[in-house]
Design a protein around this motif. Structure first.
Motif, PDB file in Angstrom:
ATOM      1  N   HIS A  21     -14.285 -39.674   1.401  1.00  0.00           N
ATOM      2  CA  HIS A  21     -14.510 -39.026   0.112  1.00  0.00           C
ATOM      3  C   HIS A  21     -13.118 -38.743  -0.418  1.00  0.00           C
ATOM      4  O   HIS A  21     -12.460 -37.820   0.065  1.00  0.00           O
ATOM      5  N   THR A  24     -10.335 -37.666   2.062  1.00  0.00           N
ATOM      6  CA  THR A  24     -10.913 -37.130   3.303  1.00  0.00           C
ATOM      7  C   THR A  24     -11.703 -38.218   4.025  1.00  0.00           C
ATOM      8  O   THR A  24     -12.614 -38.815   3.459  1.00  0.00           O
ATOM      9  N   ALA A  26     -14.436 -38.644   6.047  1.00  0.00           N
ATOM     10  CA  ALA A  26     -15.580 -37.884   6.554  1.00  0.00           C
ATOM     11  C   ALA A  26     -16.138 -38.530   7.817  1.00  0.00           C
ATOM     12  O   ALA A  26     -16.533 -37.843   8.755  1.00  0.00           O
ATOM     13  N   THR A  45     -18.742 -29.226  14.467  1.00  0.00           N
ATOM     14  CA  THR A  45     -18.223 -28.150  13.632  1.00  0.00           C
ATOM     15  C   THR A  45     -18.413 -28.484  12.161  1.00  0.00           C
ATOM     16  O   THR A  45     -18.660 -29.626  11.790  1.00  0.00           O
ATOM     17  N   SER A  46     -18.282 -27.469  11.328  1.00  0.00           N
ATOM     18  CA  SER A  46     -18.408 -27.634   9.892  1.00  0.00           C
ATOM     19  C   SER A  46     -17.356 -28.629   9.406  1.00  0.00           C
ATOM     20  O   SER A  46     -16.198 -28.545   9.805  1.00  0.00           O
ATOM     21  N   GLY A  47     -17.803 -29.594   8.605  1.00  0.00           N
ATOM     22  CA  GLY A  47     -16.861 -30.577   8.081  1.00  0.00           C
ATOM     23  C   GLY A  47     -16.618 -31.757   9.009  1.00  0.00           C
ATOM     24  O   GLY A  47     -15.797 -32.628   8.724  1.00  0.00           O
ATOM     25  N   SER A  48     -17.346 -31.824  10.143  1.00  0.00           N
ATOM     26  CA  SER A  48     -17.111 -32.909  11.095  1.00  0.00           C
ATOM     27  C   SER A  48     -17.771 -34.218  10.676  1.00  0.00           C
ATOM     28  O   SER A  48     -17.578 -35.245  11.315  1.00  0.00           O
ATOM     29  N   GLY A  49     -18.573 -34.188   9.597  1.00  0.00           N
ATOM     30  CA  GLY A  49     -19.149 -35.430   9.083  1.00  0.00           C
ATOM     31  C   GLY A  49     -20.642 -35.606   9.325  1.00  0.00           C
ATOM     32  O   GLY A  49     -21.192 -36.691   9.109  1.00  0.00           O
ATOM     33  N   LYS A  50     -21.329 -34.549   9.729  1.00  0.00           N
ATOM     34  CA  LYS A  50     -22.753 -34.663  10.063  1.00  0.00           C
ATOM     35  C   LYS A  50     -23.594 -35.101   8.864  1.00  0.00           C
ATOM     36  O   LYS A  50     -24.386 -36.038   8.969  1.00  0.00           O
ATOM     37  N   SER A  51     -23.423 -34.403   7.743  1.00  0.00           N
ATOM     38  CA  SER A  51     -24.233 -34.746   6.576  1.00  0.00           C
ATOM     39  C   SER A  51     -23.909 -36.155   6.089  1.00  0.00           C
ATOM     40  O   SER A  51     -24.806 -36.923   5.733  1.00  0.00           O
ATOM     41  N   THR A  52     -22.631 -36.508   6.118  1.00  0.00           N
ATOM     42  CA  THR A  52     -22.236 -37.853   5.690  1.00  0.00           C
ATOM     43  C   THR A  52     -22.887 -38.905   6.587  1.00  0.00           C
ATOM     44  O   THR A  52     -23.398 -39.923   6.104  1.00  0.00           O
ATOM     45  N   GLN A  96     -29.486 -30.734   3.050  1.00  0.00           N
ATOM     46  CA  GLN A  96     -28.941 -29.443   3.470  1.00  0.00           C
ATOM     47  C   GLN A  96     -29.076 -28.400   2.364  1.00  0.00           C
ATOM     48  O   GLN A  96     -29.382 -27.249   2.626  1.00  0.00           O
TER      49      GLN A  96
HETATM   50  N1  LIG Z   1     -18.858 -35.537  -2.119  1.00  0.00           N
HETATM   51  C1  LIG Z   1     -17.758 -35.225  -1.469  1.00  0.00           C
HETATM   52  N2  LIG Z   1     -16.552 -35.200  -2.081  1.00  0.00           N
HETATM   53  C2  LIG Z   1     -15.420 -34.898  -1.413  1.00  0.00           C
HETATM   54  N3  LIG Z   1     -15.384 -34.587  -0.117  1.00  0.00           N
HETATM   55  C3  LIG Z   1     -16.538 -34.590   0.560  1.00  0.00           C
HETATM   56  C4  LIG Z   1     -17.799 -34.888  -0.078  1.00  0.00           C
HETATM   57  N4  LIG Z   1     -18.771 -34.815   0.842  1.00  0.00           N
HETATM   58  C5  LIG Z   1     -18.174 -34.466   2.000  1.00  0.00           C
HETATM   59  N5  LIG Z   1     -16.849 -34.333   1.842  1.00  0.00           N
HETATM   60  C6  LIG Z   1     -15.876 -33.997   2.893  1.00  0.00           C
HETATM   61  O1  LIG Z   1     -16.128 -34.804   4.028  1.00  0.00           O
HETATM   62  C7  LIG Z   1     -16.030 -34.055   5.233  1.00  0.00           C
HETATM   63  C8  LIG Z   1     -17.337 -34.149   5.996  1.00  0.00           C
HETATM   64  O2  LIG Z   1     -18.338 -33.511   5.215  1.00  0.00           O
HETATM   65  P1  LIG Z   1     -19.856 -33.356   5.722  1.00  0.00           P
HETATM   66  O3  LIG Z   1     -20.607 -32.771   4.593  1.00  0.00           O
HETATM   67  O4  LIG Z   1     -20.336 -34.673   6.243  1.00  0.00           O
HETATM   68  O5  LIG Z   1     -19.656 -32.328   6.920  1.00  0.00           O
HETATM   69  P2  LIG Z   1     -20.760 -31.557   7.791  1.00  0.00           P
HETATM   70  O6  LIG Z   1     -20.465 -31.868   9.225  1.00  0.00           O
HETATM   71  O7  LIG Z   1     -22.109 -31.862   7.290  1.00  0.00           O
HETATM   72  O8  LIG Z   1     -20.350 -30.044   7.522  1.00  0.00           O
HETATM   73  P3  LIG Z   1     -21.297 -28.711   7.406  1.00  0.00           P
HETATM   74  O9  LIG Z   1     -21.655 -28.329   8.805  1.00  0.00           O
HETATM   75  O10 LIG Z   1     -20.372 -27.722   6.799  1.00  0.00           O
HETATM   76  O11 LIG Z   1     -22.466 -29.055   6.556  1.00  0.00           O
HETATM   77  C9  LIG Z   1     -15.655 -32.647   4.826  1.00  0.00           C
HETATM   78  O12 LIG Z   1     -14.276 -32.505   4.978  1.00  0.00           O
HETATM   79  C10 LIG Z   1     -16.038 -32.575   3.354  1.00  0.00           C
HETATM   80  O13 LIG Z   1     -15.181 -31.719   2.655  1.00  0.00           O
END
Ligand SMILES: Nc1ncnc2c1ncn2[C@@H]1O[C@H](COP(=O)(O)OP(=O)(O)OP(=O)(O)O)[C@@H](O)[C@H]1O
Ligand SMILES: [Mg+2]
Lengths: 232, 177
Positions: A21, A24, A26, A45-52, A96
């Motif tokens: 992204h 970043t 992801a 952890t938060s931001g580790s890329g799970k949602s992506t 989410q």
């Molecule tokens: N649309 C976007 N634009 C810019 N950066 C993004 C976007 N989506 C995700 N990111 C970045 O990509 C990285 C992974 O994000 P992701 O949402 O996959 O994390 P996560 O593991 O689901 O976190 P959480 O537990 O906080 O939900 C993070 O650093 C986030 O800031």
């Protein structure tokens, strides 16, 4: 016992996914398998890329690199039309950050996928009502999302993801707004439904007690899947 | 844990003999170590000595002769006192996991690999406990004791996750220094 997905071809397989992204990264070389009927927890952890990762697995986001194969089809290469058909018929997704339609009542939100699949209005409402019941929110059937508590909205979103009988349910923090007893109730309903229907589940959670309902856990660190420790 | 108070608690439901008390204990506290008969009898004798329990009678039901015990009024008072008394929150948690991580850091080992492996083992146990408490017909004692164990394992896991994250940050700081 926890080694589901070892020998038979997995239902869903992701290999070496990368997704950026902006600047970043992801996802940075993430791989994962999901067997038919398997319940897989994704933690990290938060931001580790799970949602992506979940978005790539469900064909919502195309990875920059790597492959996602679902029942023999390469999701990362499919045309948008076929992808949206798969998402409508084979996948159920809980995002989410809620995605209920604000103008529709809870029961109509849940019934919507059925209407899109060609069901009549009365039938859609009735089946939607049964799913609300299963998740303990039948009493909120006629409320709009704005009037639901966070936990109620999550349960309505789960009901909507399950109403069409998907082969894979993707759920991103479905118990994020729930206390532990409510989590237990929702997980029992989700796992029970999946076991009955043979659906596989990809479940993102930061709660180990929720992850313990799954058959297996994968843990993301900085966009890659950490090895589950020293294997014997 | 106070075996004498647990036995007093079981006697509060009515007179019972040692064998019966052991069986009920093991049923009520399914995740605890089963009580040894010897321990049950010694504890009962001490309760009698201290006036907290007394012999209710001796019967044989055709089998070997068995002595039944009952709680005294003093025993009931003691039990109520114990049950309402707060347990001191452990001032220091000495735990093998904690010790291993510290030793591993001091000796230049690989605490992160250890933490990952330990997490996998904890999760495996948590899956077993979850299956146990969600099984059809699980009784209240099983559910409560599984919950208790799950919450403690969960606390370990949270500490382990924070520690793993701290180690990453520390290493990054050292690397860029
Ligand atoms: N649309 C976007 N634009 C810019 N950066 C993004 C976007 N989506 C995700 N990111 C970045 O990509 C990285 C992974 O994000 P992701 O949402 O996959 O994390 P996560 O593991 O689901 O976190 P959480 O537990 O906080 O939900 C993070 O650093 C986030 O800031
Ligand atoms: Mg997320």
């Amino acid at each position: 016992m926890s080694d589901i997905g070892g020998t038979a071809a997995p239902l869903l397989a992701a290999r070496d996914l990368a997704k950026a992204h902006g600047r970043t990264r992801a996802l940075d070389g993430a791989s994962a398998d999901l067997a038919a009927g398997e319940i897989l927890a994704v933690t990290g952890t938060s931001g580790s890329g799970k949602s992506t990762l979940l978005h790539c697995l469900a064909g919502i986001v195309r990875p920059d690199e790597g492959t996602v194969t679902y029942a023999g089809e390469r999701l990362d290469e499919l045309p948008e039309k076929r992808l949206s058909e798969l998402r409508r018929t084979e996948f159920g997704v809980v995002f989410q950050f809620g995605q209920l339609i604000p103008e529709l009542t809870a029961v109509d939100n849940v019934g919507l996928p059925l209407l899109l699949a060609g069901a009549g209005r009365a039938e859609a409402r009735q089946r939607a009502g049964e799913w609300l019941e299963r998740f303990g929110v039948r009493g909120q059937a006629e409320l709009r999302p704005g009037a639901l508590s966070g936990g109620q909205a999550q349960r309505v979103a789960l009901a909507r993801a399950l109403v069409t009988g998907p082969r894979i349910v993707f759920a991103d923090e479905p118990t994020g707004a729930l206390d532990s007893l409510a989590s237990e109730q929702v997980m029992t309903a989700l796992v029970g439904t999946a076991r009955e229907s043979g659906a596989a589940v990809v479940l993102i959670t930061h709660d180990a007690q929720v992850a313990a309902y799954a058959d297996r856990e994968i843990r993301l660190t900085d966009g890659t899947v950490a090895r589950a420790g020293v294997t014997a | 844990m106070s075996t004498r108070h647990i036995l007093l608690g079981l006697l509060a439901q009515g007179p019972s003999h040692g064998y019966d008390l052991k069986r009920r204990h093991d049923e009520r506290f399914p995740q605890a170590r089963p009580l040894a008969y010897g321990q049950v009898y010694t504890t009962l004798q001490r309760l009698v000595r201290d006036g907290l329990a007394e012999v209710d009678g001796t019967g044989s039901d055709g089998g070997p002769e068995r002595t039944a015990y009952r709680s005294t009024a003093e025993g009931a008072r003691e039990l109520a006192h114990w049950a309402g008394e707060i347990a001191p929150p452990a001032p220091f948690v000495t735990n093998e996991i904690f010790a291993k991580v510290v030793v591993s850091i001091l000796s230049g080992g690989d605490p992160e690999a250890y933490l990952r492996a330990q997490r996998a083992a904890h999760m495996e146990r948590m899956r077993e406990l979850t299956a146990l408490k969600t099984a059809k017909g699980a009784d209240l004692a099983t559910v409560l004791s599984a919950d208790y164990a799950l919450n403690h394992l969960d606390a370990d896991l949270r500490w382990m996750a924070t520690t793993a994250a701290r180690l990453t940050t520390l290493t990054a700081e050292v690397d860029t220094a």
